[in-house]
Design a protein around this motif. Structure first.
Motif, PDB file in Angstrom:
ATOM      1  N   LYS A  41       0.826  -1.206   0.000  1.00 13.13           N
ATOM      2  CA  LYS A  41       0.000   0.000   0.000  1.00 13.13           C
ATOM      3  C   LYS A  41       0.862   1.258   0.000  1.00 13.13           C
ATOM      4  O   LYS A  41       0.534   2.255  -0.645  1.00 13.13           O
ATOM      5  N   SER A  44       2.117   1.798  -3.507  1.00 15.88           N
ATOM      6  CA  SER A  44       1.050   2.295  -4.358  1.00 15.88           C
ATOM      7  C   SER A  44       0.753   3.757  -4.074  1.00 15.88           C
ATOM      8  O   SER A  44       0.581   4.566  -4.993  1.00 15.88           O
ATOM      9  N   LYS A  48       0.944   6.699  -6.830  1.00 15.03           N
ATOM     10  CA  LYS A  48      -0.319   7.236  -7.349  1.00 15.03           C
ATOM     11  C   LYS A  48      -0.907   8.361  -6.500  1.00 15.03           C
ATOM     12  O   LYS A  48      -1.689   9.158  -6.983  1.00 15.03           O
ATOM     13  N   SER A  51      -4.528   7.140  -2.290  1.00 13.21           N
ATOM     14  CA  SER A  51      -5.011   6.217  -1.274  1.00 13.21           C
ATOM     15  C   SER A  51      -6.075   6.874  -0.402  1.00 13.21           C
ATOM     16  O   SER A  51      -6.058   8.077  -0.164  1.00 13.21           O
TER      17      SER A  51
END
Length: 258
Positions: A41, A44, A48, A51
Motif C-alpha cells: 500500500k 502504491s 499514485k 489512497s
C-alpha cells in the motif's frame, strides 16, 4: 510551528501503525501478511497518491513536502519485520543494525521534518540509536517474557549473565556491572547527538532537546533504581519532566538560539 508539528504527527502515525502490526496478537503468519500488504500500500500510495488511507496519505505527503527519501519508509518496515523472528544478536554490531532500523530511521525522518541540514543527519542517527538502546535497557523484563532478547550475546557471556538470570526477576552484581557498561555506551550516543542540536532550526530545537533529555533521564532513573529493571518498569516521573522543561526554558540546557 504548526507545519512542522503536523509533519511530526504524520511521521509518528506511520511509525506507530507499523509497530502496532508487529506487536498485534495475530499469528506471526498473519502479521507477516499484514506487513506485506502495508508495504504494498505504501508503494502504491507513493506512486499514485490516491489512497484513502489517511495515515499513508499523510506520511507520503509529508515525505514529499520535506524531501524525505522514499527508501526510509520501506527500510523502517523491513527493519521492524525482524521482530517477527526469534531475536538473537551475537554482538553489538548486529544490535546496532537493528537499532538503526528501529531508532535511527525515525530520527532521520524527524531531521528532515525539522528542516535540519544534511550534515546534521549523523547526529539524528546517534539520537535514534541512543533512544533505542535506552528502550532496550528499560524493557528487558518485558521483552524476555515475550521471547525477545535485544542484548549482545557475547557481552552477556562477558558479564556472566544468562537468560535464566533475566527471567528470575532478580538483579545481582554481575547484572549491575553489565547495565553500567550498557548505560555508558548509550550515553556516548546521547553525547554525540547533543553536538548536533545546534544545527536544528531554532523553531524545532527545543522539542528535539526534550526528546534527548527525557530519554537520557531514563538511564539516570535506572541507576537510581539500582539497575533493577527485572522486577519493575522504570520511568521518568511527570514532576521530573517538568523540571527538565524548566531547565530548558531557563537556558540551562538549551543551546543558544542561532
Amino acid at each position: 510551528p504548526l507545519k512542522k508539528r503536523l509533519a511530526a504527527y504524520a511521521l509518528y502515525g506511520f511509525c506507530r501503525y507499523t509497530d502496532n502490526i508487529i506487536d498485534s496478537t495475530l499469528s506471526i503468519t498473519a502479521r507477516k501478511k499484514e506487513l506485506h500488504a502495508w508495504k504494498k500500500k505504501l508503494a502504491s500510495e507513493w506512486e499514485k497518491s490516491n489512497s484513502n488511507d489517511s495515515i499513508l496519505c499523510a506520511f507520503v505527503t509529508t515525505c514529499k513536502e520535506n524531501h524525505i527519501p522514499k527508501e526510509l519508509g520501506f527500510a523502517l518496515i523491513q527493519g521492524l519485520e525482524k521482530d517477527l523472528r526469534p531475536t538473537a544478536f551475537k554482538n553489538f554490531n548486529e544490535l546496532h543494525d537493528y537499532c538503526y532500523s528501529a531508532g535511527a530511521i525515525p530520527g532521520l525522518l524527524m531531521a528532515f521534518a525539522c528542516g535540519a541540514p544534511a550534515h546534521a543527519q549523523k547526529y539524528a542517527i546517534s539520537l535514534g540509536i541512543a533512544m533505542q538502546l535506552t528502550n532496550i535497557l528499560r524493557d528487558i523484563r518485558e521483552d524476555i517474557h515475550a521471547g525477545r532478547l535485544y542484548l549482545p550475546e557475547n557481552e552477556m557471556r562477558q558479564f556472566n549473565i544468562t537468560q535464566m538470570n533475566l527471567r528470575s526477576g532478580k538483579t545481582n552484581e554481575n547484572f549491575k556491572s553489565f547495565m553500567q557498561f550498557q548505560i555508558a555506551r548509550a550515553r556516548k550516543y546521547y553525547s554525540t547527538a547533543q553536538k548536533g542540536m545546534e544545527f536544528i532550526p531554532p523553531d524545532a530545537r527545543t522539542a528535539m532537546q526534550l526528546c534527548l533529555h527525557y530519554y537520557r533521564e531514563i538511564l539516570a532513573e535506572i541507576e537510581k533504581a539500582h539497575y533493577d529493571v527485572l522486577s519493575q518498569r522504570v520511568y521518568v516521573s511527570a514532576a521530573r519532566k517538568q523540571e527538565i522543561i524548566a531547565q530548558l526554558n531557563s537556558s540551562l540546557l538549551l543551546i543558544p538560539q542561532a
